[in-house]
Design an enzyme around this catalytic site. Sequence first.
Site, short mmCIF file in Angstrom:
data_model
loop_
_atom_site.label_atom_id
_atom_site.label_comp_id
_atom_site.label_asym_id
_atom_site.label_seq_id
_atom_site.Cartn_x
_atom_site.Cartn_y
_atom_site.Cartn_z
N SER A 157 0.85 -1.18 0.00
CA SER A 157 0.00 0.00 0.00
C SER A 157 0.89 1.24 0.00
O SER A 157 1.80 1.36 0.82
CB SER A 157 -0.87 -0.01 1.26
OG SER A 157 -1.70 1.13 1.28
N LYS A 158 0.64 2.13 -0.94
CA LYS A 158 1.43 3.37 -0.97
C LYS A 158 0.73 4.37 -0.04
O LYS A 158 -0.02 5.25 -0.48
CB LYS A 158 1.52 3.90 -2.40
CG LYS A 158 2.49 5.04 -2.59
CD LYS A 158 2.68 5.35 -4.07
CE LYS A 158 3.41 6.66 -4.30
NZ LYS A 158 4.81 6.65 -3.88
N ALA A 159 0.96 4.16 1.24
CA ALA A 159 0.27 4.96 2.27
C ALA A 159 1.21 6.04 2.79
O ALA A 159 2.43 5.83 2.90
CB ALA A 159 -0.17 4.06 3.42
#
Length: 316
Positions: A157-159
């Site tokens: 996840s590109k959080a």
Amino acid sequence: MIQATEKIWHNGKLIPWDEAKIHVLSHVVSYGSSVFEGVRCYETERGPAIFRAADHARRMLDSAKIYRMEIPYSIEQLTAAMADVVRVNKVRACYLRPIALRGYGDMGVLPQNNPVEVFIACYPWGKYLGQESSSEGVDVCVSSWTRIAPNTLPALSKAGANYMNSQLIRMEAAINGYAEGIALDDAGFVSEGSGENIFVIRDGRILTPPLAASVLPGITRDTIMRIARQLGFEVVETLIPREMLYIADEIFFSGTAAEVTPIRSVDRIVVGNGRRGPITEQIQKRFFDVVNGRIPDEFRWLTFVAGVPATEPVTA
Ligand SMILES: Cc1ncc(COP(=O)(O)O)c(C=O)c1O
């Protein structure tokens, strides 16, 4: 400094740049609850073209799903919104930043009562790791910080929160005079840079860490793997021990921001002959031919944006 453009897309509407604001008590500010993308739009002979817009939109929806965050837009809607932002701002080459965040509502950690806000901005941006980096290469270190570990913060996840780890890596590198840091994963294998995936070449084989080594599933990483295989190279996703970096023939970073950036030394140990290597150069050339639309778009990776006037030729 960021170069402002006119409009930012917010929940389906284009609003003035200066009005794209959130409250300080928005959930995201305290708890890092955002997912985002970095996308490039290139100037081509047929006008601006956003590179792999739909794949970025898909990854943003994936990133959100992992965090149970509902984004009420489809891949198609987000892709169209990116094109609208480029069109309305009349920028031909730019960086796009789509971001979905948990907004103002509750102050507790449980995020479900906070509205999800989606913004897409675009602005001009040059080379990430310095002007000369793509031809000269960069000097990097192995970070003393470990990359986020499995089952802690999900690397797929590109959080926003992941980038606290990236900031530690990047700051340490900068303080010690390096362009970037390479993080090892929890088990001590090569993971990735603070904002780039990594490729290591030895004896003509191209190696890159697998997704299970806590890497972001880079869109450029995927692009490079396809391009390299098309060019006839063997590409292997495999665990890479740290010391492989020291005996590699060539190493390069890949990423939307870094594009294809050669690495010329790691921890002051020279990589190959200390310059961009021949395989890196070949892949880099093909990469730029693809993104700039100089060769046929066989993978349909380019979203052309119609209606952006040509920039005035620069006269001395
Ligand atoms: C941690 C990290 N790894 C890798 C990448 C490269 O991913 P992409 O090629 O999709 O830009 C990025 C940039 O988005 C990143 O932040």
